[in-house]
Scaffold this motif. Structure first.
Motif, PDB file in Angstrom:
ATOM      1  N   UNK A   1      52.273  26.949  33.677  1.00 29.79           N
ATOM      2  CA  UNK A   1      52.654  27.928  32.641  1.00 29.79           C
ATOM      3  C   UNK A   1      52.358  27.427  31.225  1.00 29.79           C
ATOM      4  N   UNK A   2      52.745  26.186  30.929  1.00 33.27           N
ATOM      5  CA  UNK A   2      52.556  25.684  29.567  1.00 33.27           C
ATOM      6  C   UNK A   2      51.080  25.670  29.187  1.00 33.27           C
ATOM      7  N   UNK A   3      50.267  25.191  30.131  1.00 31.63           N
ATOM      8  CA  UNK A   3      48.836  25.122  29.871  1.00 31.63           C
ATOM      9  C   UNK A   3      48.227  26.520  29.758  1.00 31.63           C
ATOM     10  N   UNK A   4      48.732  27.409  30.615  1.00 34.57           N
ATOM     11  CA  UNK A   4      48.247  28.790  30.586  1.00 34.57           C
ATOM     12  C   UNK A   4      48.501  29.395  29.205  1.00 34.57           C
ATOM     13  N   UNK A   5      49.706  29.196  28.704  1.00 34.53           N
ATOM     14  CA  UNK A   5      50.042  29.797  27.402  1.00 34.53           C
ATOM     15  C   UNK A   5      49.288  29.133  26.260  1.00 34.53           C
ATOM     16  N   UNK A   6      49.091  27.828  26.358  1.00 37.81           N
ATOM     17  CA  UNK A   6      48.282  27.132  25.353  1.00 37.81           C
ATOM     18  C   UNK A   6      46.877  27.726  25.295  1.00 37.81           C
ATOM     19  N   UNK A   7      46.376  28.096  26.471  1.00 41.05           N
ATOM     20  CA  UNK A   7      45.028  28.653  26.532  1.00 41.05           C
ATOM     21  C   UNK A   7      44.971  30.126  26.136  1.00 41.05           C
ATOM     22  N   UNK A   8      46.123  30.761  25.955  1.00 36.34           N
ATOM     23  CA  UNK A   8      46.151  32.159  25.513  1.00 36.34           C
ATOM     24  C   UNK A   8      46.337  33.158  26.642  1.00 36.34           C
ATOM     25  N   UNK A   9      46.604  32.639  27.853  1.00 40.14           N
ATOM     26  CA  UNK A   9      46.820  33.548  28.987  1.00 40.14           C
ATOM     27  C   UNK A   9      48.314  33.853  29.050  1.00 40.14           C
ATOM     28  N   UNK A  10      48.727  34.778  28.166  1.00 41.55           N
ATOM     29  CA  UNK A  10      50.154  35.076  28.016  1.00 41.55           C
ATOM     30  C   UNK A  10      50.605  36.067  29.088  1.00 41.55           C
ATOM     31  N   UNK A  11      51.933  36.265  29.175  1.00 43.36           N
ATOM     32  CA  UNK A  11      52.478  37.170  30.190  1.00 43.36           C
ATOM     33  C   UNK A  11      52.121  38.632  29.926  1.00 43.36           C
ATOM     34  N   UNK A  12      51.697  38.939  28.712  1.00 43.34           N
ATOM     35  CA  UNK A  12      51.341  40.329  28.400  1.00 43.34           C
ATOM     36  C   UNK A  12      49.864  40.626  28.589  1.00 43.34           C
ATOM     37  N   UNK A  13      49.100  39.620  29.012  1.00 39.44           N
ATOM     38  CA  UNK A  13      47.642  39.795  29.146  1.00 39.44           C
ATOM     39  C   UNK A  13      47.280  40.542  30.430  1.00 39.44           C
ATOM     40  N   UNK A  14      46.413  41.533  30.282  1.00 40.22           N
ATOM     41  CA  UNK A  14      45.933  42.340  31.409  1.00 40.22           C
ATOM     42  C   UNK A  14      44.407  42.231  31.440  1.00 40.22           C
ATOM     43  N   UNK A  15      43.843  42.044  32.630  1.00 41.09           N
ATOM     44  CA  UNK A  15      42.373  42.019  32.751  1.00 41.09           C
ATOM     45  C   UNK A  15      41.919  43.252  33.536  1.00 41.09           C
ATOM     46  N   UNK A  16      41.002  43.983  32.944  1.00 35.08           N
ATOM     47  CA  UNK A  16      40.589  45.280  33.489  1.00 35.08           C
ATOM     48  C   UNK A  16      39.089  45.237  33.792  1.00 35.08           C
ATOM     49  N   UNK A  17      38.739  45.411  35.073  1.00 32.38           N
ATOM     50  CA  UNK A  17      37.331  45.554  35.447  1.00 32.38           C
ATOM     51  C   UNK A  17      37.049  47.048  35.478  1.00 32.38           C
ATOM     52  N   UNK A  18      36.392  47.524  34.438  1.00 32.45           N
ATOM     53  CA  UNK A  18      36.183  48.964  34.279  1.00 32.45           C
ATOM     54  C   UNK A  18      35.094  49.426  35.246  1.00 32.45           C
ATOM     55  N   UNK A  19      35.438  50.369  36.098  1.00 33.90           N
ATOM     56  CA  UNK A  19      34.507  50.844  37.125  1.00 33.90           C
ATOM     57  C   UNK A  19      33.661  52.010  36.645  1.00 33.90           C
ATOM     58  N   UNK A  20      33.088  52.711  37.630  1.00 34.11           N
ATOM     59  CA  UNK A  20      32.122  53.770  37.310  1.00 34.11           C
ATOM     60  C   UNK A  20      32.706  55.171  37.475  1.00 34.11           C
ATOM     61  N   UNK A  21      34.033  55.262  37.582  1.00 29.27           N
ATOM     62  CA  UNK A  21      34.656  56.592  37.679  1.00 29.27           C
ATOM     63  C   UNK A  21      34.410  57.365  36.376  1.00 29.27           C
ATOM     64  N   UNK A  22      34.748  58.665  36.386  1.00 30.48           N
ATOM     65  CA  UNK A  22      34.657  59.439  35.141  1.00 30.48           C
ATOM     66  C   UNK A  22      35.618  58.833  34.132  1.00 30.48           C
ATOM     67  N   UNK A  23      35.102  58.575  32.948  1.00 28.39           N
ATOM     68  CA  UNK A  23      35.897  57.824  31.970  1.00 28.39           C
ATOM     69  C   UNK A  23      37.157  58.578  31.552  1.00 28.39           C
ATOM     70  N   UNK A  24      37.080  59.925  31.592  1.00 28.03           N
ATOM     71  CA  UNK A  24      38.261  60.723  31.223  1.00 28.03           C
ATOM     72  C   UNK A  24      39.411  60.456  32.198  1.00 28.03           C
ATOM     73  N   UNK A  25      39.072  60.308  33.492  1.00 25.21           N
ATOM     74  CA  UNK A  25      40.116  60.036  34.492  1.00 25.21           C
ATOM     75  C   UNK A  25      40.719  58.653  34.279  1.00 25.21           C
ATOM     76  N   UNK A  26      39.864  57.677  33.934  1.00 23.12           N
ATOM     77  CA  UNK A  26      40.376  56.325  33.686  1.00 23.12           C
ATOM     78  C   UNK A  26      41.277  56.318  32.454  1.00 23.12           C
TER      79      UNK A  26
END
Ligand SMILES: *Cc1c(COP(=O)(O)O)cnc(C)c1O
Length: 375
Positions: free
Chosen positions: A339-364
């Motif tokens: 945890x300590x190292x993660x937070x030092x690196x900026x990977x905080x508990x509020x961070x979300x990673x999104x792999x944006x797919x090919x669906x219609x962007x309006x639906x996303x």
């Protein structure tokens, strides 16, 4: 030939039957009565060779080797190291690479330093007499940091090190590290190259003949080789890489703007945004900015509630497929980082990673909008 023409045709030239796709050669060995090219299928397979020709063409490389996974490709590259060697890595490397170094490499007498490689001078400062490999990723996972490809390749060269770029996030359509002086490019082909979340696979591309011979020898010796079926699936995937990447970029650009304006979002990490700290260098070395968007919620405690509300986007690890996937690095992909190292690196508990797919962007966008009400 240009990118899409190569992607569609190299490796898929019709054979004597006229078939427009290569055969999938399910065989473990080869009769040596009439040929001396193929011996045993750990060493080589015609379907794998077709894929390797295709992969080399995509990165503008002379050679490519296909592997059973991205980690199979990565661990095979590490056979270039011997006891006493040192490696410089960007601090935001893929979790599996972090794990290999922190849990295994010291057992073999190999030392390493992680540096913030967004400043090339940090890489130069970390290089020691015994540094043998400079290992970089750009954009990084999950913080979307950008490394200056030309500057870091030059630092490696000046110090007699092999430079390695993990190009998984950009894909060969958006960025070609060999053209900036890198020695080796590695991919998790599981992601954008295959593109359909149906196969685990990896690749290494290079133009240096000596490195190719070493890697090919090590691949056969270690054995992380792809099956003929997996080779075929990746080859099928790369044919549409260009059109998929264009749409990934369109959707990610639109959604990064939407998220950037949203009051529940503190910060968006997307190299295509003018406000991204490395936007300038990204614009120089990438054709567009890719399909990965990370963002930080204003209220980190609401991360799980937000993720559970999503209906179109799937809560899952991995990335680069046609379907949108979203994940919480602190409890999923990067849970193994203390945890300590993660937070030092900026990977905080509020961070979300999104792999944006090919669906219609309006639906996303509508899906994000309704789920962000829970945030
Ligand atoms: C997924 C991934 C890997 C590992 O690849 P596998 O195919 O899962 O073994 C390596 N680097 C990056 C950037 C990745 O996203």
């Amino acid at each position: 030939m240009r990118f899409s023409t190569k992607a569609i045709h190299v490796g898929s030239e019709p054979d004597a039957t006229g078939a427009v796709n290569p055969a999938v050669y399910f065989t473990s060995t080869y009769s040596q009565k009439a040929q001396g090219d193929y011996v045993y299928a750990r060493g080589d397979n015609p379907t794998r060779r077709a894929l390797e020709r295709n992969l080399a063409a995509l990165e503008g490389a002379k050679h490519a080797l296909a592997f059973s996974s991205g980690m199979g490709a990565i661990t095979t590259i590490l056979t270039l190291l011997k006891k006493g060697d040192h490696v410089v890595l960007s601090d935001d490397v893929y979790g599996g690479v972090y794990r290999i170094f922190t849990r295994f490499m010291t057992n073999y007498g190999i030392s390493y330093d992680f540096v913030d490689a967004t400043k090339a001078s940090n890489v130069a400062a970390a290089v020691k007499k015994n540094t043998r490999i400079v290992w970089m990723e750009s954009p990084t996972n999950p913080l979307m940091k950008i490394v200056d490809l030309k500057a870091t390749a030059r630092i490696a060269k000046e110090n007699g090190c092999v430079s390695v770029m993990d190009n998984t996030f950009a894909s060969p359509y958006l960025q070609n590290p060999l053209s900036f002086g890198y020695d080796l490019v590695v991919h998790s082909a599981t992601k954008y190259l295959a593109g359909h979340a149906d196969v685990v696979s990896g690749a290494v591309m290079m133009s240096d003949g000596e490195l190719y011979e070493k890697m090919k020898y090590a691949e056969n010796a270690l054995g992380a080789v792809p099956s003929p079926m997996d080779s075929y699936l990746v080859l099928r995937g790369t044919k549409t890489l260009a059109v998929r990447m264009e749409r990934h970029c369109d959707n990610a650009e639109a959604l990064s703007g939407f998220l950037d304006d949203h009051k529940a979002v503190e910060r968006v990490l997307y190299p295509g945004l003018k406000g991204h700290p490395n936007h300038g260098i990204a614009a120089k070395q990438m054709r567009r900015f890719g399909g990965m968007v990370s963002f930080v919620l204003q209220r980190p405690a609401k991360a799980k509630a937000f993720l559970r509300k999503l209906e179109v986007t799937t809560l899952a690890e991995s990335l680069g497929g046609v379907e949108s996937l979203i994940e919480h690095p602190a409890t999923m992909t990067h849970a193994s980082v203390p945890k300590r190292e993660r937070e030092e690196r900026g990977i905080s508990d509020g961070l979300i990673r999104f792999s944006v797919g090919l669906e219609d962007v309006e639906d996303l966008r509508d899906d994000l909008d309704q789920a962000l009400r829970a945030a």
